[in-house]
Design a protein around this motif. Sequence first.
Motif, mmCIF file in Angstrom:
data_model
loop_
_atom_site.group_PDB
_atom_site.id
_atom_site.type_symbol
_atom_site.label_atom_id
_atom_site.label_comp_id
_atom_site.label_asym_id
_atom_site.label_seq_id
_atom_site.Cartn_x
_atom_site.Cartn_y
_atom_site.Cartn_z
ATOM 1 N N UNK A 273 0.827 -1.198 0.000
ATOM 2 C CA UNK A 273 0.000 0.000 0.000
ATOM 3 C C UNK A 273 0.866 1.255 0.000
ATOM 4 N N UNK A 274 1.973 1.230 0.741
ATOM 5 C CA UNK A 274 2.846 2.406 0.804
ATOM 6 C C UNK A 274 3.553 2.645 -0.522
ATOM 7 N N UNK A 275 3.965 1.560 -1.198
ATOM 8 C CA UNK A 275 4.547 1.702 -2.537
ATOM 9 C C UNK A 275 3.614 2.506 -3.434
ATOM 10 N N UNK A 276 2.352 2.122 -3.394
ATOM 11 C CA UNK A 276 1.403 2.787 -4.286
ATOM 12 C C UNK A 276 1.091 4.207 -3.843
ATOM 13 N N UNK A 277 0.775 4.393 -2.523
ATOM 14 C CA UNK A 277 0.360 5.719 -2.070
ATOM 15 C C UNK A 277 1.480 6.752 -2.184
ATOM 16 N N UNK A 278 2.724 6.339 -1.879
ATOM 17 C CA UNK A 278 3.842 7.281 -2.029
ATOM 18 C C UNK A 278 4.085 7.610 -3.496
ATOM 19 N N UNK A 279 4.014 6.594 -4.353
ATOM 20 C CA UNK A 279 4.147 6.855 -5.783
ATOM 21 C C UNK A 279 3.043 7.758 -6.288
ATOM 22 N N UNK A 280 1.843 7.494 -5.828
ATOM 23 C CA UNK A 280 0.697 8.324 -6.211
ATOM 24 C C UNK A 280 0.909 9.769 -5.761
ATOM 25 N N UNK A 281 1.398 9.961 -4.520
ATOM 26 C CA UNK A 281 1.609 11.306 -3.998
ATOM 27 C C UNK A 281 2.716 12.044 -4.750
ATOM 28 N N UNK A 282 3.797 11.319 -5.111
ATOM 29 C CA UNK A 282 4.894 11.966 -5.827
ATOM 30 C C UNK A 282 4.470 12.382 -7.233
ATOM 31 N N UNK A 283 3.734 11.512 -7.899
ATOM 32 C CA UNK A 283 3.247 11.851 -9.243
ATOM 33 C C UNK A 283 2.279 13.022 -9.173
#
Length: 604
Positions: A273-283
Amino acid sequence: MYQTRRNITRAAWHLAKWYWTSEEKWSAWGLLVSVIGLNLGNVYVSVRINEWNRSFYNALQSFDSEGLFRQLGIFCVLVVFSISMSVYGLYLSQMLQIRWRRWLTSRYLDAWLADQAYYQLELGGRTDNPDQRIAEDLNQFTTYVLSLSIGLISSVVSLISFLFVLWGLSGAADIALGTWATLHIPAYLVWAALLYAGIGTWLTIKIGQPLVPLNYARQRFEADFRFSLVRFRENAESVALSGGEPVELKLFKERFGSVFENFCQIMKRQKRLTWFTLGYAQVAVIFPVVVISPRYFLKQIGLGGLMQAVNAFSFVQNALSFIINSYSDIAAWQAVTERLGGFEKCLEALHQGKGATRQIVLRHGGLGVAVQELDIDRPDGTALLRGVSFASAQGKAMLIAGRSGAGKSTLLRAIAGIWPYGGGEIRLGKGPIHFVPQRPYLPLGTLASALRYPGTEKGAYSSQRLEAVLEEVGLGALAAELDDAQNWSQRLSLGEQQRLAFARILLIKPALLFLDEATSALDEVCEARLYGLLLTAPWRPTIVSVGHRSTLRGFHDQILDIAAFSPSPLHPLYLPDLFPVPPSAFDEPSLPSFADHPGRLSSI
């Protein structure tokens, strides 16, 4: 999945509605409205700061130093308002949370203690660790409900506010569909934000959904491990004397092993979940710039307009990403709600009389104690005793004897009204009733409060009276420590605790007294002394004792051998010694005398 979420929402509302319609509802709603108002005020400040972005960057682009410093002054004012509302919003939210928790804790404690529900829960094994649900789950429930609900309201208002801003800034986009058509998209930035956040939310739910059952299990494993440590500490002496440290260590490791395995599973799922949410936030940082930049390069908007649009897009995207940013809290809230919902259902079932399949009728009136055709079952429904009938006249003493495990203590529990499994009728005489278990309960606090237990009034007995009863039971040396607060269950030996229980009897002066192996840890001389205090007391109680010692026979007028009522074969060492009660005994104003049954009693 929809059905599950709907059930969770319904359960959360069922848990929450009692407070918001209680006697504290006006202060609760006042605090909630104030917190929401302050959060909405922060949204308004954010809109104003968004407008400030355009003026500030336009002044910067046009080298307008005077306008730049004017905008800095406006920014300082806006920031002061934002900080003030944030601080008081947090303060009032915490006040509401602790008041709500206080009210819920009081309600659950009342329900847990009423009608001996705490005891019934332990008998049936219906709910694990109810203490943890009251102490920890209620705290988490109120915290998550307030933070998530206020966050959701703020996100919705923020979304609506900045959608209007973004709609006016974004303009239209024309996308060529080959050589034959062009797709015209008005306010394309709004649709881009909706599409980006929608895809992210759907993926977050798919990735994070397993966290709900994992968090549910985590609460149980943590509570089980903590309970085993507390139980070990309370029985430290027994473990030390028996050298049971290796067994206890094995148990601790097994229970912590469950905690470890569960946490590892949570870590793995949280990592995804953190992989996705952090990637989502950076993008999300660069995504609005990329989407808006074509209008900037076409000189349709200036630098200030670009920054304002980027800021508005970020607010819209953050508002739409509420589930993504809060999913860990949402998963924990769902687990806590499920645990509290199950706990509440168990309590409601017990208070509505659904905990037992049969009913033991307990009546008060007349004199002494009488039991007629009482059947007692184990919690699993198997028969323990069948057709128990006896009577003890006022002021008489009766000893219930029988082999170990025959059901003597369970019979006393049924008479006390805390054993629900079975059927039949029990009648208890008028006046105070007192039950003394083999290991008396000593509450935390002073020795005086332990003596007065279950009474709570300090002025009920004078210090001289407390010292006198301690002297009578052979604990006069403790008189100087009446006001000392200690863990008396560890300080005193079991024999001293049993003598303290007899001191309580002398204070309470019950009309009916039930003793369950109450002198098992005492020597015969001390036992004779304590029973002598009861048999010679001017308020001579009706006594029903349970015990194995032959010395007890000399202190009782009659003996009832419980083996005759056991559905299993009788032990050869125990022969029934019964004194049946005619049905008419329950219709008379007073209970029959044992003299009405010559030849059927054991005279002592």
